[in-house]
Design a protein around this motif. Structure first.
Motif, PDB file in Angstrom:
ATOM      1  N   VAL A  17       0.851  -1.175   0.000  1.00 22.49           N
ATOM      2  CA  VAL A  17       0.000   0.000   0.000  1.00 22.49           C
ATOM      3  C   VAL A  17       0.896   1.238   0.000  1.00 22.49           C
ATOM      4  O   VAL A  17       1.777   1.376   0.850  1.00 22.49           O
ATOM      5  CB  VAL A  17      -0.943   0.027   1.229  1.00 22.49           C
ATOM      6  CG1 VAL A  17      -1.561   1.409   1.425  1.00 22.49           C
ATOM      7  CG2 VAL A  17      -2.039  -1.007   1.074  1.00 22.49           C
ATOM      8  N   VAL A  18       0.689   2.106  -0.980  1.00 22.25           N
ATOM      9  CA  VAL A  18       1.412   3.380  -1.062  1.00 22.25           C
ATOM     10  C   VAL A  18       0.444   4.440  -0.545  1.00 22.25           C
ATOM     11  O   VAL A  18      -0.426   4.915  -1.273  1.00 22.25           O
ATOM     12  CB  VAL A  18       1.886   3.670  -2.503  1.00 22.25           C
ATOM     13  CG1 VAL A  18       2.653   4.996  -2.544  1.00 22.25           C
ATOM     14  CG2 VAL A  18       2.745   2.524  -3.025  1.00 22.25           C
ATOM     15  N   LEU A  19       0.577   4.760   0.742  1.00 19.57           N
ATOM     16  CA  LEU A  19      -0.339   5.683   1.396  1.00 19.57           C
ATOM     17  C   LEU A  19       0.133   7.114   1.148  1.00 19.57           C
ATOM     18  O   LEU A  19       1.198   7.513   1.599  1.00 19.57           O
ATOM     19  CB  LEU A  19      -0.392   5.373   2.891  1.00 19.57           C
ATOM     20  CG  LEU A  19      -1.559   5.928   3.695  1.00 19.57           C
ATOM     21  CD1 LEU A  19      -2.899   5.598   3.061  1.00 19.57           C
ATOM     22  CD2 LEU A  19      -1.511   5.419   5.116  1.00 19.57           C
ATOM     23  N   GLY A  20      -0.672   7.849   0.377  1.00 22.29           N
ATOM     24  CA  GLY A  20      -0.281   9.187  -0.060  1.00 22.29           C
ATOM     25  C   GLY A  20       0.220   9.151  -1.497  1.00 22.29           C
ATOM     26  O   GLY A  20       0.975  10.015  -1.932  1.00 22.29           O
ATOM     27  N   ALA A  21      -0.197   8.131  -2.245  1.00 19.31           N
ATOM     28  CA  ALA A  21       0.207   7.983  -3.646  1.00 19.31           C
ATOM     29  C   ALA A  21      -0.178   9.224  -4.441  1.00 19.31           C
ATOM     30  O   ALA A  21      -1.137   9.925  -4.106  1.00 19.31           O
ATOM     31  CB  ALA A  21      -0.463   6.747  -4.243  1.00 19.31           C
ATOM     32  N   SER A  22       0.582   9.495  -5.497  1.00 23.38           N
ATOM     33  CA  SER A  22       0.344  10.681  -6.308  1.00 23.38           C
ATOM     34  C   SER A  22       0.618  10.400  -7.777  1.00 23.38           C
ATOM     35  O   SER A  22       1.574   9.687  -8.097  1.00 23.38           O
ATOM     36  CB  SER A  22       1.265  11.813  -5.834  1.00 23.38           C
ATOM     37  OG  SER A  22       1.193  12.918  -6.711  1.00 23.38           O
ATOM     38  N   PRO A  48      -7.493   9.727  -1.533  1.00 23.12           N
ATOM     39  CA  PRO A  48      -8.894  10.021  -1.864  1.00 23.12           C
ATOM     40  C   PRO A  48      -9.074  10.967  -3.049  1.00 23.12           C
ATOM     41  O   PRO A  48     -10.166  11.086  -3.583  1.00 23.12           O
ATOM     42  CB  PRO A  48      -9.441  10.645  -0.577  1.00 23.12           C
ATOM     43  CG  PRO A  48      -8.241  11.141   0.149  1.00 23.12           C
ATOM     44  CD  PRO A  48      -7.108  10.231  -0.225  1.00 23.12           C
ATOM     45  N   GLY A  49      -8.007  11.590  -3.507  1.00 25.73           N
ATOM     46  CA  GLY A  49      -8.123  12.576  -4.583  1.00 25.73           C
ATOM     47  C   GLY A  49      -8.063  12.032  -5.997  1.00 25.73           C
ATOM     48  O   GLY A  49      -8.242  12.781  -6.949  1.00 25.73           O
ATOM     49  N   PHE A  50      -7.815  10.716  -6.154  1.00 20.31           N
ATOM     50  CA  PHE A  50      -7.606  10.192  -7.495  1.00 20.31           C
ATOM     51  C   PHE A  50      -8.326   8.864  -7.705  1.00 20.31           C
ATOM     52  O   PHE A  50      -8.460   8.077  -6.782  1.00 20.31           O
ATOM     53  CB  PHE A  50      -6.097  10.003  -7.759  1.00 20.31           C
ATOM     54  CG  PHE A  50      -5.314  11.261  -7.528  1.00 20.31           C
ATOM     55  CD1 PHE A  50      -5.313  12.280  -8.466  1.00 20.31           C
ATOM     56  CD2 PHE A  50      -4.617  11.446  -6.344  1.00 20.31           C
ATOM     57  CE1 PHE A  50      -4.619  13.460  -8.244  1.00 20.31           C
ATOM     58  CE2 PHE A  50      -3.916  12.619  -6.102  1.00 20.31           C
ATOM     59  CZ  PHE A  50      -3.920  13.629  -7.061  1.00 20.31           C
ATOM     60  N   GLU A  51      -8.761   8.623  -8.944  1.00 19.13           N
ATOM     61  CA  GLU A  51      -9.431   7.372  -9.307  1.00 19.13           C
ATOM     62  C   GLU A  51      -8.414   6.287  -9.619  1.00 19.13           C
ATOM     63  O   GLU A  51      -8.634   5.117  -9.336  1.00 19.13           O
ATOM     64  CB  GLU A  51     -10.343   7.586 -10.520  1.00 19.13           C
ATOM     65  CG  GLU A  51     -11.533   8.499 -10.257  1.00 19.13           C
ATOM     66  CD  GLU A  51     -12.472   7.930  -9.212  1.00 19.13           C
ATOM     67  OE1 GLU A  51     -12.766   6.722  -9.242  1.00 19.13           O
ATOM     68  OE2 GLU A  51     -12.909   8.713  -8.346  1.00 19.13           O
ATOM     69  N   GLU A  52      -7.301   6.686 -10.266  1.00 22.44           N
ATOM     70  CA  GLU A  52      -6.245   5.733 -10.589  1.00 22.44           C
ATOM     71  C   GLU A  52      -4.919   6.470 -10.698  1.00 22.44           C
ATOM     72  O   GLU A  52      -4.877   7.677 -10.942  1.00 22.44           O
ATOM     73  CB  GLU A  52      -6.547   4.949 -11.862  1.00 22.44           C
ATOM     74  CG  GLU A  52      -6.508   5.749 -13.139  1.00 22.44           C
ATOM     75  CD  GLU A  52      -6.669   4.860 -14.373  1.00 22.44           C
ATOM     76  OE1 GLU A  52      -5.955   5.121 -15.361  1.00 22.44           O
ATOM     77  OE2 GLU A  52      -7.493   3.934 -14.359  1.00 22.44           O
ATOM     78  N   ILE A  53      -3.854   5.723 -10.474  1.00 29.21           N
ATOM     79  CA  ILE A  53      -2.495   6.254 -10.595  1.00 29.21           C
ATOM     80  C   ILE A  53      -1.681   5.202 -11.339  1.00 29.21           C
ATOM     81  O   ILE A  53      -1.704   4.023 -10.975  1.00 29.21           O
ATOM     82  CB  ILE A  53      -1.880   6.568  -9.219  1.00 29.21           C
ATOM     83  CG1 ILE A  53      -2.684   7.687  -8.530  1.00 29.21           C
ATOM     84  CG2 ILE A  53      -0.418   6.973  -9.356  1.00 29.21           C
ATOM     85  CD1 ILE A  53      -2.267   8.001  -7.119  1.00 29.21           C
ATOM     86  N   LYS A  57      -5.996   1.096 -10.071  1.00 27.75           N
ATOM     87  CA  LYS A  57      -7.097   1.631  -9.268  1.00 27.75           C
ATOM     88  C   LYS A  57      -6.547   2.222  -7.972  1.00 27.75           C
ATOM     89  O   LYS A  57      -5.775   1.590  -7.261  1.00 27.75           O
ATOM     90  CB  LYS A  57      -8.109   0.527  -8.932  1.00 27.75           C
ATOM     91  CG  LYS A  57      -9.223   0.993  -8.000  1.00 27.75           C
ATOM     92  CD  LYS A  57     -10.138  -0.158  -7.611  1.00 27.75           C
ATOM     93  CE  LYS A  57     -11.074   0.178  -6.502  1.00 27.75           C
ATOM     94  NZ  LYS A  57     -12.200   0.985  -6.819  1.00 27.75           N
ATOM     95  N   CYS A  58      -6.981   3.450  -7.670  1.00 28.71           N
ATOM     96  CA  CYS A  58      -6.560   4.140  -6.457  1.00 28.71           C
ATOM     97  C   CYS A  58      -7.710   4.092  -5.450  1.00 28.71           C
ATOM     98  O   CYS A  58      -8.836   4.474  -5.768  1.00 28.71           O
ATOM     99  CB  CYS A  58      -6.186   5.584  -6.791  1.00 28.71           C
ATOM    100  SG  CYS A  58      -5.445   6.470  -5.409  1.00 28.71           S
ATOM    101  N   TYR A  59      -7.415   3.620  -4.258  1.00 31.00           N
ATOM    102  CA  TYR A  59      -8.430   3.524  -3.217  1.00 31.00           C
ATOM    103  C   TYR A  59      -8.522   4.821  -2.443  1.00 31.00           C
ATOM    104  O   TYR A  59      -7.529   5.520  -2.242  1.00 31.00           O
ATOM    105  CB  TYR A  59      -8.118   2.345  -2.283  1.00 31.00           C
ATOM    106  CG  TYR A  59      -8.248   1.020  -2.987  1.00 31.00           C
ATOM    107  CD1 TYR A  59      -9.472   0.361  -3.036  1.00 31.00           C
ATOM    108  CD2 TYR A  59      -7.159   0.446  -3.644  1.00 31.00           C
ATOM    109  CE1 TYR A  59      -9.605  -0.843  -3.710  1.00 31.00           C
ATOM    110  CE2 TYR A  59      -7.287  -0.754  -4.318  1.00 31.00           C
ATOM    111  CZ  TYR A  59      -8.521  -1.393  -4.355  1.00 31.00           C
ATOM    112  OH  TYR A  59      -8.644  -2.583  -5.033  1.00 31.00           O
ATOM    113  N   LYS A  60      -9.735   5.139  -1.998  1.00 31.36           N
ATOM    114  CA  LYS A  60      -9.984   6.382  -1.258  1.00 31.36           C
ATOM    115  C   LYS A  60      -9.396   6.328   0.147  1.00 31.36           C
ATOM    116  O   LYS A  60      -9.008   7.341   0.712  1.00 31.36           O
ATOM    117  CB  LYS A  60     -11.492   6.669  -1.159  1.00 31.36           C
ATOM    118  CG  LYS A  60     -12.188   6.780  -2.487  1.00 31.36           C
ATOM    119  CD  LYS A  60     -11.780   8.021  -3.234  1.00 31.36           C
ATOM    120  CE  LYS A  60     -12.515   8.128  -4.557  1.00 31.36           C
ATOM    121  NZ  LYS A  60     -11.792   8.957  -5.515  1.00 31.36           N
TER     122      LYS A  60
END
Length: 132
Positions: A17-22, A48-53, A57-60
């Protein structure tokens, strides 16, 4: 193409899990996602700011991530990670990597108390030096 020698493939791929992914390529969280992929791991972006990176799939929230998590690599400052402590610990990762600027003594102490290894290090350096 970048050459990384024999260290490019991990002993066993991890769900990370990359918490704070961008999606911002200048951010270390983005560089970590790319390098985790390069080294054969499965990065799971949480922001929470992105749908995918990077097409993933990016989780909220970390609470939404399905299945087991081997490692949480943290790219949030203490003020932003403090309210997430219960959710982070509930994922029961083997370890939490506190990247530079993401140190949180309270989270580290709580993690250690329930058998989760807190690691103050840079994910990028750990991968590149074969210490991941």
């Amino acid at each position: 193409m970048m050459t990384t020698g024999t260290q490019a493939k991990p002993q066993s791929p991890e769900r990370v899990v990359v918490l704070g992914a961008s999606p911002n390529e200048e951010r270390y969280a983005n560089k970590a996602m790319k390098m985790l992929l390069e080294y054969g791991h499965q990065p799971i972006p949480v922001n929470p700011g992105f749908e995918e990176i990077l097409g993933i799939k990016c989780y909220k929230s970390i609470a939404e991530v399905p299945g087991p998590v081997d490692t949480v690599t943290l790219y949030l400052g203490e003020a932003r990670s403090e309210p997430l402590i219960a959710d982070i610990l509930a994922t029961k990762p083997r370890r939490i990597i506190f990247n530079p600027g993401a140190e949180n003594a309270h989270l580290a102490q709580e993690a250690k108390a329930i058998g989760i290894e807190p690691v103050e290090a840079c994910t990028l350096v750990l991968l590149r030096t074969g210490q991941y």
